[in-house]
Design a protein around this motif. Structure first.
Motif, PDB file in Angstrom:
ATOM      1  N   ALA A 222       0.851  -1.188   0.000  1.00 52.10           N
ATOM      2  CA  ALA A 222       0.000   0.000   0.000  1.00 52.10           C
ATOM      3  C   ALA A 222       0.893   1.246   0.000  1.00 52.10           C
ATOM      4  O   ALA A 222       1.787   1.377   0.844  1.00 52.10           O
ATOM      5  CB  ALA A 222      -0.902   0.000   1.230  1.00 52.10           C
ATOM      6  N   ILE A 223       0.649   2.141  -0.950  1.00 55.87           N
ATOM      7  CA  ILE A 223       1.461   3.352  -1.093  1.00 55.87           C
ATOM      8  C   ILE A 223       0.873   4.483  -0.231  1.00 55.87           C
ATOM      9  O   ILE A 223      -0.343   4.702  -0.229  1.00 55.87           O
ATOM     10  CB  ILE A 223       1.511   3.793  -2.577  1.00 55.87           C
ATOM     11  N   GLY A 224       1.746   5.182   0.483  1.00 56.09           N
ATOM     12  CA  GLY A 224       1.297   6.261   1.352  1.00 56.09           C
ATOM     13  C   GLY A 224       1.853   7.624   0.994  1.00 56.09           C
ATOM     14  O   GLY A 224       1.503   8.629   1.619  1.00 56.09           O
TER      15      GLY A 224
ATOM     16  N   ASP B 267      10.395   4.189   1.181  1.00 47.83           N
ATOM     17  CA  ASP B 267       9.877   5.334   1.945  1.00 47.83           C
ATOM     18  C   ASP B 267       8.468   5.723   1.507  1.00 47.83           C
ATOM     19  O   ASP B 267       7.794   6.495   2.194  1.00 47.83           O
ATOM     20  CB  ASP B 267      10.791   6.558   1.783  1.00 47.83           C
ATOM     21  N   HIS B 268       8.046   5.230   0.318  1.00 47.71           N
ATOM     22  CA  HIS B 268       6.711   5.553  -0.200  1.00 47.71           C
ATOM     23  C   HIS B 268       5.642   4.572   0.271  1.00 47.71           C
ATOM     24  O   HIS B 268       4.479   4.725  -0.067  1.00 47.71           O
ATOM     25  CB  HIS B 268       6.743   5.609  -1.735  1.00 47.71           C
ATOM     26  N   VAL B 269       6.064   3.571   1.047  1.00 47.69           N
ATOM     27  CA  VAL B 269       5.135   2.518   1.485  1.00 47.69           C
ATOM     28  C   VAL B 269       4.404   2.938   2.756  1.00 47.69           C
ATOM     29  O   VAL B 269       5.020   3.418   3.708  1.00 47.69           O
ATOM     30  CB  VAL B 269       5.915   1.207   1.745  1.00 47.69           C
TER      31      VAL B 269
ATOM     32  N   MET C 279       0.372   7.520  -6.103  1.00 42.91           N
ATOM     33  CA  MET C 279      -0.327   8.414  -5.179  1.00 42.91           C
ATOM     34  C   MET C 279      -0.717   7.651  -3.923  1.00 42.91           C
ATOM     35  O   MET C 279      -0.925   6.432  -3.970  1.00 42.91           O
ATOM     36  CB  MET C 279      -1.603   8.958  -5.847  1.00 42.91           C
ATOM     37  N   PRO C 280      -0.870   8.365  -2.805  1.00 43.17           N
ATOM     38  CA  PRO C 280      -1.387   7.702  -1.611  1.00 43.17           C
ATOM     39  C   PRO C 280      -2.727   7.042  -1.945  1.00 43.17           C
ATOM     40  O   PRO C 280      -3.558   7.642  -2.616  1.00 43.17           O
ATOM     41  CB  PRO C 280      -1.587   8.850  -0.615  1.00 43.17           C
TER      42      PRO C 280
END
Ligand code: MN
Length: 233
Positions: free
Chosen positions: A86-88, A101-103, A192-193
């Motif tokens: 899941a991207i945050g 760092d994007h997780v 994107m989140p």
């Protein structure tokens, strides 16, 4: 508040371990052919094929514990257990050393597949969409928040049908690591989140029939259980 001509569909979302707030889902990306032994069982050559991406519709998400009707337009409905990312945090052309760092978190998912129509589409050079993107084709577990340091690079990934092991592998067998998946995908789409990524399946994919109880687990992350039921028309 603006008016709509009918009630808008509900926003797809997933529960988050340790939180009352839910993760709102924007898109579902999937990786094809990311474990060598699965490429071989599908008749391919892992030395000659590189992983690639496709999508499922956001409203195909179903949650842990769901009963899933046997889908329309197939007589070879198959399971693929996968690590879910899941991207945050937003990003395009993300550097490999910054990818994790994007997780936001990770989970367990099953890339449900109409194998017969997927194989036919492949043979005739048509898109895979009909085999992969259909109603209730994306069962996903709750999400487990992780920092980049905590990200699971290894661990057993398994799927059982009616208590019999069908798929068994390890996250270490991924051709593209999770960081590489994020880096590669971000060269094609701005992440994107709310974006989810299904990262590919190990060997042992196979058919499901009504009455099957399916349990997918990833060591150290959690599990996802679904039941296949007779379709109702
Ligand atoms: Mn898959």
């Amino acid at each position: 508040m603006s008016d709509f001509v009918f009630s808008p569909p509900p926003l797809a979302s997933l529960s988050v371990r340790g939180s009352r707030a839910r993760f709102p889902v924007r898109r579902i990306y999937c990786v094809g052919r990311n474990y060598s032994d699965h490429i071989r069982e599908m008749g391919g050559d892992p030395d000659r094929e590189i992983p690639f991406f496709f999508q499922k519709p956001t409203d195909s998400i179903v949650e842990n514990g769901s009963r899933i009707p046997y889908p329309l337009f197939t007589s070879d409905f198959q399971h693929e257990v996968e690590l879910l990312i899941a991207i945050g945090k937003e990003g395009a052309d993300i550097r490999l050393d910054e990818a994790l760092d994007h997780v936001f978190g990770v989970g367990v998912c099953i890339d449900l597949t109409r194998r017969d129509v997927q194989v036919e589409a492949r043979k005739t050079g048509r898109p895979w969409e009909i085999g992969k993107s259909f109603d209730e084709s994306a069962p996903c577990s709750e999400l487990v928040p992780v920092t980049s340091a905590e990200f699971p690079e290894s661990g057993a990934i398994e799927l059982r049908v009616n208590d019999q092991t069908r798929q068994h592998g390890d996250l270490r067998q991924m051709i593209w690591s999770s960081a590489e998946v994020i880096q590669q995908l971000s060269t094609q789409y701005r992440l994107m989140p709310g974006d989810l990524i299904m990262t590919g399946t190990p060997a042992g994919v196979g058919p499901l029939t009504p009455g099957d109880r399916v349990l997918a687990t990833i060591e150290g992350i959690g599990s996802l259980e679904i039941e296949i039921v007779q379709e109702e028309r």
